[in-house]
Scaffold this motif. Structure first.
Motif, mmCIF file in Angstrom:
data_model
loop_
_atom_site.group_PDB
_atom_site.id
_atom_site.type_symbol
_atom_site.label_atom_id
_atom_site.label_comp_id
_atom_site.label_asym_id
_atom_site.label_seq_id
_atom_site.Cartn_x
_atom_site.Cartn_y
_atom_site.Cartn_z
ATOM 1 N N ASP A 24 0.833 -1.192 0.000
ATOM 2 C CA ASP A 24 0.000 0.000 0.000
ATOM 3 C C ASP A 24 0.874 1.251 0.000
ATOM 4 O O ASP A 24 2.098 1.164 -0.017
ATOM 5 C CB ASP A 24 -0.924 -0.018 1.216
ATOM 6 C CG ASP A 24 -0.128 -0.100 2.498
ATOM 7 O OD1 ASP A 24 0.632 0.838 2.768
ATOM 8 O OD2 ASP A 24 -0.253 -1.104 3.233
ATOM 9 N N ASP A 25 0.235 2.408 -0.022
ATOM 10 C CA ASP A 25 0.949 3.677 -0.150
ATOM 11 C C ASP A 25 1.186 4.387 1.178
ATOM 12 O O ASP A 25 1.610 5.551 1.186
ATOM 13 C CB ASP A 25 0.178 4.617 -1.100
ATOM 14 C CG ASP A 25 0.443 4.263 -2.565
ATOM 15 O OD1 ASP A 25 1.355 3.445 -2.812
ATOM 16 O OD2 ASP A 25 -0.259 4.808 -3.433
ATOM 17 N N LEU A 26 0.921 3.713 2.310
ATOM 18 C CA LEU A 26 1.142 4.377 3.590
ATOM 19 C C LEU A 26 2.589 4.859 3.742
ATOM 20 O O LEU A 26 2.815 6.009 4.135
ATOM 21 C CB LEU A 26 0.749 3.455 4.759
ATOM 22 C CG LEU A 26 0.953 4.062 6.153
ATOM 23 C CD1 LEU A 26 0.049 5.265 6.390
ATOM 24 C CD2 LEU A 26 0.723 3.009 7.241
ATOM 25 N N PRO A 27 3.596 4.013 3.420
ATOM 26 C CA PRO A 27 4.971 4.512 3.577
ATOM 27 C C PRO A 27 5.230 5.772 2.756
ATOM 28 O O PRO A 27 5.840 6.725 3.242
ATOM 29 C CB PRO A 27 5.832 3.334 3.088
ATOM 30 C CG PRO A 27 4.987 2.131 3.291
ATOM 31 C CD PRO A 27 3.579 2.602 3.010
ATOM 32 N N LEU A 28 4.750 5.793 1.505
ATOM 33 C CA LEU A 28 5.007 6.964 0.665
ATOM 34 C C LEU A 28 4.283 8.193 1.202
ATOM 35 O O LEU A 28 4.772 9.312 1.084
ATOM 36 C CB LEU A 28 4.599 6.665 -0.778
ATOM 37 C CG LEU A 28 5.422 5.534 -1.416
ATOM 38 C CD1 LEU A 28 4.894 5.204 -2.798
ATOM 39 C CD2 LEU A 28 6.894 5.899 -1.483
ATOM 40 N N ALA A 29 3.109 7.969 1.828
ATOM 41 C CA ALA A 29 2.377 9.095 2.406
ATOM 42 C C ALA A 29 3.127 9.682 3.591
ATOM 43 O O ALA A 29 2.969 10.858 3.915
ATOM 44 C CB ALA A 29 0.977 8.647 2.848
ATOM 45 N N LEU A 30 3.955 8.868 4.246
ATOM 46 C CA LEU A 30 4.686 9.337 5.423
ATOM 47 C C LEU A 30 6.115 9.757 5.089
ATOM 48 O O LEU A 30 6.856 10.193 5.967
ATOM 49 C CB LEU A 30 4.701 8.248 6.498
ATOM 50 C CG LEU A 30 3.324 7.776 6.977
ATOM 51 C CD1 LEU A 30 3.467 6.812 8.139
ATOM 52 C CD2 LEU A 30 2.457 8.967 7.387
ATOM 53 N N VAL A 82 -3.150 11.319 8.964
ATOM 54 C CA VAL A 82 -2.970 10.049 8.271
ATOM 55 C C VAL A 82 -3.284 8.937 9.267
ATOM 56 O O VAL A 82 -2.524 8.704 10.200
ATOM 57 C CB VAL A 82 -1.534 9.890 7.733
ATOM 58 C CG1 VAL A 82 -1.374 8.545 7.028
ATOM 59 C CG2 VAL A 82 -1.184 11.033 6.790
ATOM 60 N N GLY A 91 -5.355 5.910 4.981
ATOM 61 C CA GLY A 91 -3.895 6.003 5.083
ATOM 62 C C GLY A 91 -3.192 5.047 4.139
ATOM 63 O O GLY A 91 -2.192 5.398 3.513
ATOM 64 N N ARG A 92 -3.744 3.838 4.017
ATOM 65 C CA ARG A 92 -3.095 2.829 3.162
ATOM 66 C C ARG A 92 -3.079 3.221 1.700
ATOM 67 O O ARG A 92 -2.197 2.820 0.960
ATOM 68 C CB ARG A 92 -3.823 1.490 3.306
ATOM 69 C CG ARG A 92 -3.493 0.771 4.605
ATOM 70 C CD ARG A 92 -4.091 -0.627 4.615
ATOM 71 N NE ARG A 92 -3.970 -1.220 5.935
ATOM 72 C CZ ARG A 92 -4.960 -1.796 6.607
ATOM 73 N NH1 ARG A 92 -6.171 -1.878 6.060
ATOM 74 N NH2 ARG A 92 -4.752 -2.303 7.795
ATOM 75 N N GLY A 116 -2.574 6.141 0.761
ATOM 76 C CA GLY A 116 -1.705 7.304 0.660
ATOM 77 C C GLY A 116 -2.434 8.629 0.819
ATOM 78 O O GLY A 116 -1.878 9.688 0.542
ATOM 79 N N ASP A 117 -3.658 8.578 1.273
ATOM 80 C CA ASP A 117 -4.430 9.805 1.410
ATOM 81 C C ASP A 117 -4.461 10.253 2.882
ATOM 82 O O ASP A 117 -3.818 9.637 3.739
ATOM 83 C CB ASP A 117 -5.851 9.607 0.860
ATOM 84 C CG ASP A 117 -6.394 10.879 0.214
ATOM 85 O OD1 ASP A 117 -5.970 11.979 0.628
ATOM 86 O OD2 ASP A 117 -7.236 10.767 -0.695
#
Lengths: 312, 312
Positions: free
Chosen positions: A203-209, B169, B301-302, B304-305
Motif C-alpha cells: 500500500d501507499d502508507l509509507p510513501l504518504a509518510l 494520516v 492512510g493505506r 496514501g491519502d
C-alpha cells in the motif's frame, strides 16, 4: 597562458558548454557533432559541422587541443578517425570514467598525445540546447596525472579547465575511477535501493509518510535510468569495490541491530564521514610551477585540494 | 469542532510548537516541562510549570486532552504520574515510534483513554526556543487507528492536528512503525553508510570529487547521532525488516554487476519507486463522518491519502 585553439567532438550538454565557455575565454573554437546538435550549434553561430574528419584535420594543421565529448560507447569510432586524420594530436576527453577511456585510446589511437579529463558538472538534461557557458564555473575538473604522460598536453587541459572557470583536481586514472565509484556512482545505487524499498509495500502508507530524509535520499533515483546505467556500468570494477564496502557496513549494522540493538558505530561513522566531507568541501586551491612532477600533482588531489593556476 | 483544552507534557521543539500552534488556534493551553524549557516558555507568556502533577491534575479536572511530547525513555516516569493523578484522561503522544509507546502506556497507565499520534515534522534543533507555531503546517500527523480504541479521543487528536495545520494520516500502530522504518529510519542508516564509504579512503580525493549526489545522499548523516539513535533504536523490529529488504536488493545488484555487469533491474526499480513517491506526494485529502469505522480510516492512510476534516 597559451590561447590554444580547441576542437570539440560532440556538441551535447558538455561539449556544447565547453565550446561556449572556451569561446567566451577568447579561444578559437570549432567542432563536429551529430546532425541535430550541429544544426543547433550552427544556428547559435558556432562552427560545428557533421564532418568529423574535417574538424580533426583542421586541428592537426593548427596543433589545436582536441576534446572528445562523446559517450563512452561512441569513442572507438571517433578514435579511429583521430588515428586516420590527426594521429599525433593533443587529445583529451570529458567522459566520467577514466580507465576504460585510457584503454580505448591506447587501442584505437595509440599515437595521440592523450591526457584524460573529467569535468564534474552536468544537469539532468542533454543536448546542445541544455548547454551554457558557465556550466563548469566552480566545478572540479579531474585531469589524469599518471606517470609518463605528456606534460605539455597536461598544461593544455589544465588551462582549458581554468578558462572554463573550473579548478583542476589531478588524479591517477585508476584512483579517479575508485573515487567516483564511492561518491558519485554508489549514491545513485543506494538511492535506487531506498526508493525501491519505500515503494515496495502493498500500500501507499509509507510513501504518504515519506518526508525530507526520503526525498533527499532518493533524489538522484529520478535521473533517467539510461544515464545512470551508462555511467555506472562503465565503471564496473571500481564500483564492485564500493558496493562491497557498503554491503559490509550494512551487514555489520544489521548484525549489531539484531544482537545488541545498537546502531551507534554506524551512525557515528556516518556522522564523522559527513563532517569530513563538509570540511573538505572548499579546497583552498594551490598554484604550481609549469612542468611540476606528476607525482607532486597527484598528491594535491589526494589531500583534497585543487590546482587553480601557474606559479609566477 | 470542540475547543478542548490541551495540556502538553514536555515543552521542547515538538511540545513547544504544539503549545504555540494550539493557542494560536484559540485553545486553552498549559503544560509542564524540564526547568530550562519551562522557564523559556514562561518567559514567552505560556503557562508551563515544572510541576507535572499540577498540570495533569488540571487536565483531569477540565477533561483536557493530555499530549505527551517527551522522548521515549522519559515516558514511564510521566505515565506513572498520569496513572496517579489523571488515570482516565484523554491521552495522546508525539513520539516517532508507536508500538513501543502503546506497550508502555498499557503497562504504566492502563486506564488512560490513549490514542497515539506522530506529527511528522521537526528540525535539526531542539528545545522550546527552536519551536514555532507553524511547525506542523502542511505536515502529515499520524493518528493511531487500531480497532477498539476510543473514537472520541481519536476525534480530539484529529481536531488538534487540524488546528495545528496538519493533515491526519490514520494508521494501525504496527503499520506505522513498518512504514517509518522504510521511509524515515532506513534513509538515515543508508546515508550513514554512504558517508562512511565516501570518507573511508586513505586520502581525500573522493571527498574532493563529491558533488550533489553525495551531498544529498548524506545530508541526514549530519543529524546529531543521539537523535538518530533514539529514533532508530526505538523501532528495532520494524527496522530489521527494512534493513533486510535493502540488504537483499543491494546483494542482488552486486551479483548482477559481478556476473553480467547489468544494473538495469536495480536502477529501473529505483526510478519507478521515486516516480511513485512523486505521484503520492500531494494527497487529495478527504473528509470523513464523525465516528467513522477505524477500518475505513486505516484504508485512507493505506491508499496514501489523509483526512482533512469532518463531513457535514
Amino acid at each position: 597562458m597559451t590561447q590554444r585553439a580547441v576542437c570539440v567532438i560532440g556538441a551535447g550538454l558538455i561539449g556544447g558548454s565547453l565550446l561556449r565557455a572556451a569561446e567566451q575565454a577568447g579561444r578559437t573554437v570549432w567542432g563536429a557533432s551529430t546532425a541535430a546538435d550541429a544544426a543547433d550549434a550552427h544556428a547559435d553561430g558556432f562552427d560545428v559541422t557533421t564532418d568529423t574528419d574535417a574538424a580533426l584535420r583542421r586541428a592537426a594543421e593548427t596543433d589545436a587541443l582536441v576534446v572528445l565529448a562523446v559517450p563512452l560507447p561512441a569513442l572507438p569510432d571517433v578514435l579511429r578517425r583521430v588515428d586516420a586524420v590527426a594521429p599525433a594530436c593533443r587529445l583529451t576527453d570529458t567522459v566520467s570514467v577514466k580507465v576504460a577511456v585510457a584503454d580505448t585510446v591506447e587501442r584505437y589511437a595509440p599515437r595521440a598525445r592523450f591526457v584524460g579529463g573529467h569535468p564534474m558538472a552536468g544537469t539532468a538534461e542533454s543536448g546542445w540546447a541544455a548547454g551554457k557557458a558557465d556550466l563548469f564555473a566552480g566545478a572540479a575538473w579531474v585531469v589524469a596525472s599518471d606517470d609518463g604522460l605528456d606534460l605539455d598536453v597536461w598544461a593544455d587541459v589544465a588551462e582549458l579547465a581554468w578558462a572554463c572557470g573550473a579548478r583542476v583536481v589531478p588524479a591517477a586514472t585508476d584512483e579517479h575511477d575508485i573515487a567516483v565509484a564511492r561518491v558519485s556512482h554508489l549514491p545513485h545505487l543506494l538511492a535506487a535501493v531506498l526508493a525501491a524499498v519505500g515503494a515496495a509495500g502493498d500500500d501507499d502508507l509509507p510513501l504518504a509518510l515519506a518526508a525530507s530524509s526520503f526525498a533527499d535520499g532518493t533524489r538522484v533515483a529520478g535521473t533517467r535510468p539510461e544515464l545512470v546505467l551508462a555511467m555506472c556500468e562503465g565503471n564496473r570494477d571500481a564500483l564492485l569495490g564500493a558496493v562491497d564496502d557498503a554491503l559490509g557496513r550494512l551487514g555489520a549494522m544489521r548484525g549489531a541491530l539484531a544482537s545488541t540493538g545498537g546502531l551507534a558505530a554506524t551512525v557515528r561513522a556516518g556522522h564523522a564521514g559527513r563532517q569530513r566531507w563538509a570540511a573538505a568541501r572548499d579546497p583552498q586551491g594551490v598554484q604550481v610551477k609549469r612542468r611540476s612532477s606528476l607525482s607532486a600533482l597527484r598528491d594535491i588531489g589526494r589531500r583534497g585540494d585543487a590546482v587553480v593556476g601557474w606559479k609566477d
